[in-house]
Design an enzyme around this catalytic site. Structure first.
Site, PDB file in Angstrom:
ATOM      1  N   LYS A  46      -3.777   4.211   0.546  1.00  0.00           N
ATOM      2  CA  LYS A  46      -2.900   3.082   0.935  1.00  0.00           C
ATOM      3  C   LYS A  46      -1.411   4.435   1.884  1.00  0.00           C
ATOM      4  O   LYS A  46      -0.636   4.253   2.502  1.00  0.00           O
ATOM      5  CB  LYS A  46      -2.180   2.440   0.364  1.00  0.00           C
ATOM      6  CG  LYS A  46      -3.110   0.803  -0.244  1.00  0.00           C
ATOM      7  CD  LYS A  46      -1.922   0.384  -0.752  1.00  0.00           C
ATOM      8  CE  LYS A  46      -2.422  -0.963  -1.296  1.00  0.00           C
ATOM      9  NZ  LYS A  46      -2.259  -0.613  -2.734  1.00  0.00           N
ATOM     10  N   LYS A  51      -8.878  10.278  -3.619  1.00  0.00           N
ATOM     11  CA  LYS A  51     -10.115   8.806  -3.304  1.00  0.00           C
ATOM     12  C   LYS A  51      -8.752   8.309  -1.877  1.00  0.00           C
ATOM     13  O   LYS A  51      -7.811   9.396  -1.469  1.00  0.00           O
ATOM     14  CB  LYS A  51      -9.267   8.198  -4.011  1.00  0.00           C
ATOM     15  CG  LYS A  51      -8.307   7.716  -4.442  1.00  0.00           C
ATOM     16  CD  LYS A  51      -7.684   6.365  -6.091  1.00  0.00           C
ATOM     17  CE  LYS A  51      -6.019   6.272  -5.713  1.00  0.00           C
ATOM     18  NZ  LYS A  51      -5.714   5.027  -6.306  1.00  0.00           N
ATOM     19  N   LYS A  65       0.860   9.989 -10.310  1.00  0.00           N
ATOM     20  CA  LYS A  65       2.203   9.714  -9.172  1.00  0.00           C
ATOM     21  C   LYS A  65       3.896  10.556  -9.525  1.00  0.00           C
ATOM     22  O   LYS A  65       4.448  10.242  -8.465  1.00  0.00           O
ATOM     23  CB  LYS A  65       2.473   7.660  -9.677  1.00  0.00           C
ATOM     24  CG  LYS A  65       1.071   7.461  -8.823  1.00  0.00           C
ATOM     25  CD  LYS A  65       1.371   5.488  -8.606  1.00  0.00           C
ATOM     26  CE  LYS A  65       1.065   4.771  -7.840  1.00  0.00           C
ATOM     27  NZ  LYS A  65       0.987   3.788  -7.856  1.00  0.00           N
TER      28      LYS A  65
HETATM   29  P1  TYM Z   1      -3.568  -1.321  -5.756  1.00  0.00           P
HETATM   30  O1  TYM Z   1      -2.938  -1.637  -5.115  1.00  0.00           O
HETATM   31  O2  TYM Z   1      -3.987   0.230  -5.748  1.00  0.00           O
HETATM   32  O3  TYM Z   1      -5.650  -1.043  -5.228  1.00  0.00           O
HETATM   33  C1  TYM Z   1      -5.288  -2.455  -5.205  1.00  0.00           C
HETATM   34  C2  TYM Z   1      -7.327  -2.558  -5.612  1.00  0.00           C
HETATM   35  O4  TYM Z   1      -7.837  -1.567  -4.875  1.00  0.00           O
HETATM   36  C3  TYM Z   1      -9.019  -0.457  -5.559  1.00  0.00           C
HETATM   37  N1  TYM Z   1      -8.680   0.863  -4.547  1.00  0.00           N
HETATM   38  C4  TYM Z   1     -10.007   1.358  -4.670  1.00  0.00           C
HETATM   39  N2  TYM Z   1     -11.355   0.958  -4.652  1.00  0.00           N
HETATM   40  C5  TYM Z   1     -12.228   1.530  -3.839  1.00  0.00           C
HETATM   41  N3  TYM Z   1     -11.794   2.687  -3.534  1.00  0.00           N
HETATM   42  C6  TYM Z   1     -10.588   3.308  -3.267  1.00  0.00           C
HETATM   43  N4  TYM Z   1      -9.970   4.403  -3.007  1.00  0.00           N
HETATM   44  C7  TYM Z   1      -8.958   2.742  -3.658  1.00  0.00           C
HETATM   45  N5  TYM Z   1      -7.944   2.212  -3.364  1.00  0.00           N
HETATM   46  C8  TYM Z   1      -7.841   1.370  -4.156  1.00  0.00           C
HETATM   47  C9  TYM Z   1      -8.098  -0.225  -6.545  1.00  0.00           C
HETATM   48  O5  TYM Z   1      -9.214  -0.161  -7.773  1.00  0.00           O
HETATM   49  C10 TYM Z   1      -8.389  -1.747  -7.017  1.00  0.00           C
HETATM   50  O6  TYM Z   1      -8.895  -3.111  -7.670  1.00  0.00           O
HETATM   51  N6  TYM Z   1      -2.485  -1.685 -11.031  1.00  0.00           N
HETATM   52  C11 TYM Z   1      -3.476  -2.528  -9.281  1.00  0.00           C
HETATM   53  C12 TYM Z   1      -3.045  -3.476  -9.107  1.00  0.00           C
HETATM   54  C13 TYM Z   1      -2.343  -4.794 -10.412  1.00  0.00           C
HETATM   55  C14 TYM Z   1      -4.144  -4.626 -10.916  1.00  0.00           C
HETATM   56  C15 TYM Z   1      -3.333  -5.530 -12.042  1.00  0.00           C
HETATM   57  C16 TYM Z   1      -5.179  -4.734 -10.783  1.00  0.00           C
HETATM   58  C17 TYM Z   1      -1.733  -4.771 -11.327  1.00  0.00           C
HETATM   59  N7  TYM Z   1      -1.773  -5.448 -12.612  1.00  0.00           N
HETATM   60  C18 TYM Z   1      -4.267  -6.841 -12.729  1.00  0.00           C
HETATM   61  C19 TYM Z   1      -6.044  -5.392 -11.485  1.00  0.00           C
HETATM   62  C20 TYM Z   1      -5.342  -6.785 -12.764  1.00  0.00           C
HETATM   63  C21 TYM Z   1      -3.073  -1.521  -8.062  1.00  0.00           C
HETATM   64  O7  TYM Z   1      -2.897  -0.237  -8.184  1.00  0.00           O
HETATM   65  O8  TYM Z   1      -4.261  -1.227  -7.734  1.00  0.00           O
END
Ligand code: TYM
Length: 333
Positions: free
Chosen positions: A199, A196, A114
């Site tokens: 968003k 990957k 990032k």
């Molecule tokens: P975020 O918002 O990027 O993504 C949310 C969830 O989607 C999963 N994910 C994917 N899984 C499979 N293939 C992909 N291409 C893909 N892109 C995203 C992510 O692994 C995630 O599970 N840091 C976290 C948010 C967060 C969080 C937490 C999660 C903040 N605090 C506490 C769990 C527990 C994040 O950026 O997710």
């Protein structure tokens, strides 16, 4: 009666939710909701670690709530809420910052990615992002964290921080485990299947959005990059086809081997149509529910209010214990 184990997970309202988010996380969340006590958070505080337009952020946060509900999360069974509504996240986050080393943060690959992408705004929030994530999880004495593969390193650091704190002050935090699905845990970009699906990708043909119309989904899958062979087979040297096989498997519940067998000799055209249809079959009913839910503002407000109240109550138990352990004086009431 034995108490149910606790689950915590979250998603950033930092863009439109993708098929990766759905298959990697949300689909597992709905499957787990009957057997666990679950908290599903919309982590808006994490989202501002990269610059957001406030109007857009509010809209995305609202949309994410309806999407959480539309994929089938029942607000009677799960605690669904906004991170910024529960101040204990920030409070515990600060304390945990004081028990985390810069050396550990320097190893975080997501920060490196990032920081490279947002070179003009490498803020300290982005740097300490994993500490706030640890606070999210540890506040609720979480057993299990269902996430996609990309969050594995953040789960490791959460466990390290919790273990360190427990060693110094005695048992305070439950040590959580990552729950990463066998399929769908790493959905790749359609045009660049070695990275990957994300968003924030600027190339809209790389991502399928949860709200993409069926014709758009079919089109994006048809245009997905494959290879010069015509064999539907999962293999490291066939990232495009392997990605589509993963998507198909996660959408239909069939194994990769079953899918390979099903499309033996069928050619890529037939296979892609079937993948597109499987995705549409998953997403279309969700889209309909989103449209219905959007009309019901009072109901949504009620969900948000109840979610924040319950989360806050649970979070306070852990936070006050932590405050006491580190040596803060109790509030005078
Ligand atoms: P975020 O918002 O990027 O993504 C949310 C969830 O989607 C999963 N994910 C994917 N899984 C499979 N293939 C992909 N291409 C893909 N892109 C995203 C992510 O692994 C995630 O599970 N840091 C976290 C948010 C967060 C969080 C937490 C999660 C903040 N605090 C506490 C769990 C527990 C994040 O950026 O997710």
């Amino acid at each position: 009666m034995e108490e149910k184990k606790r689950i915590f997970s979250g998603m950033q309202p930092s863009g439109m939710i993708t098929l990766g988010n759905y298959l990697g996380a949300m689909k597992n969340w709905t499957a787990l909701q009957n057997d666990y006590d679950c908290l599903y958070c919309i982590v808006d505080m994490h989202a501002i670690t990269v610059r957001q337009d406030p109007v857009k952020l509010r809209k995305q946060a609202k949309d994410l709530l309806t999407q959480y509900l539309a994929v089938g999360l029942d607000p009677e069974k799960n605690t669904i809420y906004y991170q910024s509504h529960v101040s204990q996240h920030a409070e515990l986050g600060w304390i945990l910052n004081c028990y985390t080393y810069m050396g550990e943060m320097n190893r975080m690959t997501q920060f490196k990615d990032k920081a490279a992408k947002h070179a003009d705004n490498i803020n300290t929030g982005l740097y300490t992002y994993p500490v706030l994530m640890a606070a999210d999880i540890l506040l609720y004495q979480t057993d299990l964290v269902p996430v996609g593969e990309d969050q594995r390193q953040h789960l490791e650091i959460t466990r390290d921080i919790a273990g360190r704190f427990n060693t110094i002050y005695g048992d305070t935090f439950k040590i959580p485990e990552a729950y990463i699905g066998k399929v769908g845990a790493r959905v790749m970009a359609l045009q660049e299947p070695t990275k990957k699906m994300s968003k924030s990708d600027e190339n809209k043909n790389n991502t399928i959005i949860l709200m993409d119309e069926p014709a758009v989904i079919m089109n994006k899958i048809k245009r997905a990059v494959t290879d010069s062979e015509d064999e539907v087979r999962f293999s490291e040297d066939k990232p495009g086809i392997s990605n589509l096989l993963g998507i198909y498997s996660a959408c239909t519940g069939k194994t990769i081997a079953e899918a390979e067998k099903e499309f033996a000799g069928a050619g890529y055209g037939t296979f892609k149509t079937a993948v597109g249809e499987a995705v549409v079959a998953n997403l279309e009913p969700i889209q309909q529910r989103v449209r219905d839910l959007e009309k019901n503002k009072d109901y949504l407000d009620e969900v948000i209010k109840k979610g924040a109240e319950r989360a806050s109550k649970l979070a306070e138990r852990t936070l006050s214990k932590v405050q006491k352990r580190v040596g803060f004086l109790p509030k005078v009431r």
